[in-house]
Design an enzyme around this catalytic site. Structure first.
Site, PDB file in Angstrom:
ATOM      1  N   GLU A   1       2.219   5.204   8.066  1.00 21.36           N
ATOM      2  CA  GLU A   1       3.279   5.864   7.206  1.00 21.36           C
ATOM      3  C   GLU A   1       3.984   7.081   8.385  1.00 21.36           C
ATOM      4  O   GLU A   1       4.997   7.036   8.474  1.00 21.36           O
ATOM      5  CB  GLU A   1       3.196   6.568   5.997  1.00 21.36           C
ATOM      6  CG  GLU A   1       2.322   5.451   4.811  1.00 21.36           C
ATOM      7  CD  GLU A   1       2.830   3.778   5.095  1.00 21.36           C
ATOM      8  OE1 GLU A   1       4.197   3.584   6.024  1.00 21.36           O
ATOM      9  OE2 GLU A   1       2.320   3.002   5.224  1.00 21.36           O
TER      10      GLU A   1
ATOM     11  N   GLU B   1       4.749  -2.321  12.659  1.00 17.97           N
ATOM     12  CA  GLU B   1       3.758  -2.616  12.072  1.00 17.97           C
ATOM     13  C   GLU B   1       2.744  -2.747  13.222  1.00 17.97           C
ATOM     14  O   GLU B   1       1.875  -1.473  12.612  1.00 17.97           O
ATOM     15  CB  GLU B   1       3.588  -3.982  11.019  1.00 17.97           C
ATOM     16  CG  GLU B   1       4.528  -3.522  10.163  1.00 17.97           C
ATOM     17  CD  GLU B   1       4.784  -2.391   8.567  1.00 17.97           C
ATOM     18  OE1 GLU B   1       3.510  -1.869   9.330  1.00 17.97           O
ATOM     19  OE2 GLU B   1       5.402  -2.192   7.963  1.00 17.97           O
TER      20      GLU B   1
ATOM     21  N   GLY C   1       0.424  -0.946   0.337  1.00 20.33           N
ATOM     22  CA  GLY C   1       0.103   0.061   0.249  1.00 20.33           C
ATOM     23  C   GLY C   1       0.691   1.128   0.040  1.00 20.33           C
ATOM     24  O   GLY C   1       0.624   1.920  -0.894  1.00 20.33           O
ATOM     25  N   ALA C   2       2.073   1.084   1.014  1.00 19.07           N
ATOM     26  CA  ALA C   2       2.691   2.355   1.307  1.00 19.07           C
ATOM     27  C   ALA C   2       4.179   1.836   1.555  1.00 19.07           C
ATOM     28  O   ALA C   2       3.845   0.582   2.353  1.00 19.07           O
ATOM     29  CB  ALA C   2       2.375   3.486   1.670  1.00 19.07           C
TER      30      ALA C   2
HETATM   31 ZN    ZN Z   1       3.696  -0.324   7.792  1.00 24.34          ZN
END
Ligand code: ZN
Length: 827
Positions: free
Chosen positions: A294, A316, A259-260
């Site tokens: 992010e 994460e 995703g990023a």
């Molecule tokens: Zn991440």
């Protein structure tokens, strides 16, 4: 190429410390369309134990020269991606001049040509171990150093990176020296990018995308920049530590695998986050959530980096949790948590059911490739849920004090699980030994159930037999009856069963354990509640409670406890009234991509498709024109309907719902449904691609063409997917995603063997991260037969698979087993 082992990394970190990197990249030559290349000169200064030996990581196309402390090292000695360095001094300088290859699988320095205008774009994605494909380095997360980059690029290009970029001459760029960074965070984005710039609280901001997306970028930049500014304020206030990396650029890049990526100062996003047409509220929420995720990494991951990949969760789980917390705080709405339930936790529970499930923390990651396998629903969604339980356990004040202390103590360095637990224990005065054992270092999910009895509300916990543990849960239980919440009980479940006094006004029609979704547990709805769902669920006014029910149904399908026909009935009853965008979109996807696609037996599908399409049509007609609900309903309708004439009218821009005229992505959705029904030809799709001559148009055409139900089109699609046609990571994903759709089992059965032969053979031509996605999408999940299970078993037995492919085969086979078990139970 052997993957770096943890033992090698530990030894190297004991031997040396990096002082600085100076990297000079030349992006102006190497235009061979088959094998484009760029120039790379790396100067690495480092200290070492005098006389010691170590190695530098380097994966070049060609090495012109290597010098260590002024003495030449023979480039011919580079082997397995390593340069052996012997006779080290106390202070050393190694210089490497090399030619590197651009990638087209999203790993390394990726280069893509935009079909809309023929312009080239490059971006660096050096996660997880691709840095040596761009510059020579000591590639491991705990050898951090400041970077100074210089770049020569075509004159029309913009160059962005971790440090602020300054044009110093025609095509010549210098980037400000960074704070100490791990190798996997270094990036360069270069090309004729379109930009919108701004500033907030002294931080220069920018958002950037391909020139052909400039209109979408300019229209959507204000909303994205507002989220960015609000989130900076929130993080500054919460952590008490200012953003440490100078300017903050967000670059929407082509063909991005994830995703990023949280590169300090220069975050890269997949550019489908810039919407070409209409977007639902949950799509906008997902993008805002990714922006906040992010940004959280700037502290969790970037400022303080895990020592080794086994503490991936320190990055994460925190970013996942913080993003939802932040979005809730800055929006004043709980929608982010509802979305988390529908999308993230459903993903995490699926990961927990898979054979590959693992503890949140402390999973063995013997080498970098093994670590890559754990970027999954456990490390993100479960970890975030466990942090919410930790806050219940310690209190929010102690939790925040603990993370501030942790971030301050390890700033610009590295940390491990013990450092985190130590900070939390010091801040709270609570011993976390037992808590962390059951929640962090033991795998498995408990099953929670609730029942009303004469003595009150009985809540039970069942740990998985294979990995027993005594996990304490803080949760709530809700009871609903005819649209009224008749029970709202807070429960601390610190044993296998607790009974709490509960005042209930009347009878309970629907009992929902963990209704507020505070804990991590599979929820088992009782039989009476399940039966009552078609009546009760549409009248539950709390979106969070409805979301928990949908995830319980998803788990119930997978564990063969819930009849897929009941799930159709519930969707048909509930979706015409569903207001929450995440619930409508995600429950619709559950129906179209799982229940209709896999779970139901073939003979049940036509009537179920009609029922789902009817419910979607009802929602489309009742929703305000152009609303998020209308858009979500139109997409579900386009995916589910058997009404080919309706689809053909829509593909011809006739009778389209409001807001969808000229929406190219909705048109591709319609064309893909038509393709699955065999109602368009390859030539029709090519004509549509010429109208939408863009990167997304190309992918839409590939996905639709591979869905065409003819032997010739399947053969073409399979060859394009696995052959040497220079297809990029996203092109392979598109081909794989269309291939198995539409229940044409007799047509595609022969590709079960082809999958097991050809996909593992992509190893070496497609990077591990990209290959994991291709293999997952290409797995023959729609051939719901024991023979598919057997074919996978036989392939696994050969024992030559890469970690990524092996993991994919095991987990996708497990998903197929779930479908087979459901068919046996309810078929
Ligand atoms: Zn991440």
């Amino acid at each position: 190429m052997p993957s770096l082992t943890r033992a090698d990394a530990e030894r190297r970190a004991q031997t040396l410390a990096v002082t600085a990197y100076a990297i000079d990249l030349d992006l102006t030559g190497g235009d061979d369309p088959e094998h484009p290349t760029f120039g790379s000169r790396s100067t690495v200064t480092f200290t070492a134990q005098p006389g010691a030996s170590s190695f530098l990581d380097l994966r070049a196309v060609d090495v012109a020269s290597i010098t260590l402390n002024g003495a030449a090292v023979d480039p011919g000695t580079v082997a397995d991606g390593r340069v052996e360095l012997t006779g080290l001094a106390a202070d050393n300088t190694v210089v490497v001049e090399a030619t590197m290859g651009y990638s087209n699988d999203g790993q390394g320095l990726h280069r893509a040509i935009d079909p809309a205008d023929g312009l080239a774009y490059v971006y660096g994605h050096l996660f997880l171990d691709a840095a040596p494909r761009v510059f020579a380095c000591f590639d491991q997360p705990d050898l951090k150093a400041p970077y100074t980059l210089t770049v020569t690029a075509p004159q029309a290009w913009t160059v962005l990176g971790n440090g602020a970029a300054t044009a110093t001459g025609p095509g010549r760029w210098e980037l400000a020296t960074t704070q100490p960074l791990a190798t996997y965070f270094v990036t360069i984005c270069a090309g004729p990018y379109a930009s919108v710039t701004d500033e907030h609280d002294g931080i220069p901001l920018g958002v950037h995308a391909r020139a052909s997306l400039a209109e979408s970028l300019r229209a959507q930049a204000p909303a994205m920049l507002q989220v960015t500014k609000d989130a900076f304020d929130y993080y500054h206030q919460l952590f008490g530590i200012r953003y440490p990396f100078g300017s903050y650029h967000q670059v929407f890049v082509p063909e991005f695998n994830a995703g990023a990526m949280e590169n300090p100062g220069c975050v890269t996003f997949r550019d489908t986050y810039l919407f070409r047409g209409a977007a639902t509220d949950d799509e906008l929420l997902t993008r805002a959530n990714t922006i906040c995720h992010e940004m959280a990494h700037m502290w969790f991951g970037d400022l303080v980096t895990m020592q080794w990949w086994d503490d991936l969760w320190l990055n994460e789980s925190f970013a996942e949790y913080m993003a939802h917390r932040t979005l809730t705080a800055i929006s004043g709405s709980d929608d982010a948590w509802v979305d988390s339930t529908m999308s993230r936790k459903a993903w995490g529970y699926a990961a927990e059911r898979a054979p590959s499930t693992h503890p949140v923390a402390g999973s063995p990651a013997p080498d970098a490739d093994a670590a890559l396998q754990n970027f999954d629903g456990i490390s993100y969604a479960k970890g975030a849920a466990v942090l919410r339980q930790l806050i219940c356990h310690l209190g929010d004040e102690a939790f925040v004090a603990g993370i501030t202390a942790y971030l301050t103590e390890h700033a610009y360095g590295n940390a491990a699980l013990a450092d985190f637990l130590g900070a939390m224990e010091a801040a709270s005065g609570t011993d976390l030994t037992e808590w962390s054992k059951v929640w962090l270092t033991t795998a498995g999910v408990d099953t929670l159930a609730a029942a009303m009895g004469g003595d009150g509300l009985r809540v039970t916990r069942r740990a998985p037999e294979a990995v027993p543990a005594q996990r304490p849960h803080t949760l709530d239980v809700a009871g609903w009856s005819g649209g009224t919440q008749v029970l709202d009980a807070d429960v601390v479940l610190d044993q296998d069963e607790v009974v709490v006094r509960a005042d209930v006004a009347g009878s309970v029609g629907l009992l929902i354990p963990n209704a507020g979704d505070l804990t991590w547990a599979q929820v088992e709805l009782d039989a009476a509640s399940l039966t009552a769902l078609p009546v009760e669920l549409p009248r539950v006014s709390q979106a969070q409670h409805r979301a928990v029910v949908w995830v319980a149904l998803t788990d119930g399908l997978a564990t063969a406890r819930v009849d897929p026909r009941l799930v159709v009935d519930i969707f048909v009853a509930a979706s015409p009234l569903e207001e929450n965008s995440s619930i409508l979109s995600r429950s619709g996807a559950l129906l179209t991509s799982r229940v209709l696609a896999d779970y139901l037996a073939d003979e049940e599908v036509p009537s179920a498709r009609d029922a789902v399409a009817g419910a979607a049509r009802a929602r489309l007609e009742s929703a305000p024109a152009g609303s998020s609900q209308a858009l979500a309903a139109a997409r579900i309708l386009a995916a589910a309907t058997r009404d080919v004439e309706q689809l053909q009218r829509w593909s011809g821009s006739v009778d389209l719902p409001a807001g969808l005229d000229g929406d190219p992505d909705f048109r591709w959705l319609v064309l893909r449904s038509l393709a699955g029904a065999g109602a368009v030809s390859a030539a029709d799709l090519e004509a549509a691609r010429e109208v939408d001559n863009s990167m997304q148009g190309n992918l839409g055409a590939l996905a639709a063409r591979s869905a065409l139900p003819t032997a010739a089109d399947k053969a073409w699609a399979w060859d394009q997917l696995v052959g040497d046609h220079g297809r990029s990571n996203h092109e392979r994903n598109a081909l794989a995603s269309g291939f198995w759709t539409g229940r044409h089992t007799d047509l595609v059965r022969e590709y079960v063997a082809a999958f097991h032969r050809d996909i593992p053979a992509l190893e070496g031509r497609v990077g591990q991260d990209a290959l994991a996605r291709v293999a997952t999408l290409a797995y023959p999940r729609s051939v719901v037969e024991e023979a598919t299970i057997t074919a996978t078993d036989e392939r696994l037995a050969v024992g030559d698979l890469s970690a990524a492919v092996r993991r994919c085969l095991i987990d996708q086979q497990s998903v197929l087993r779930e479908v087979l078990a459901s068919r046996r139970a309810f078929g």
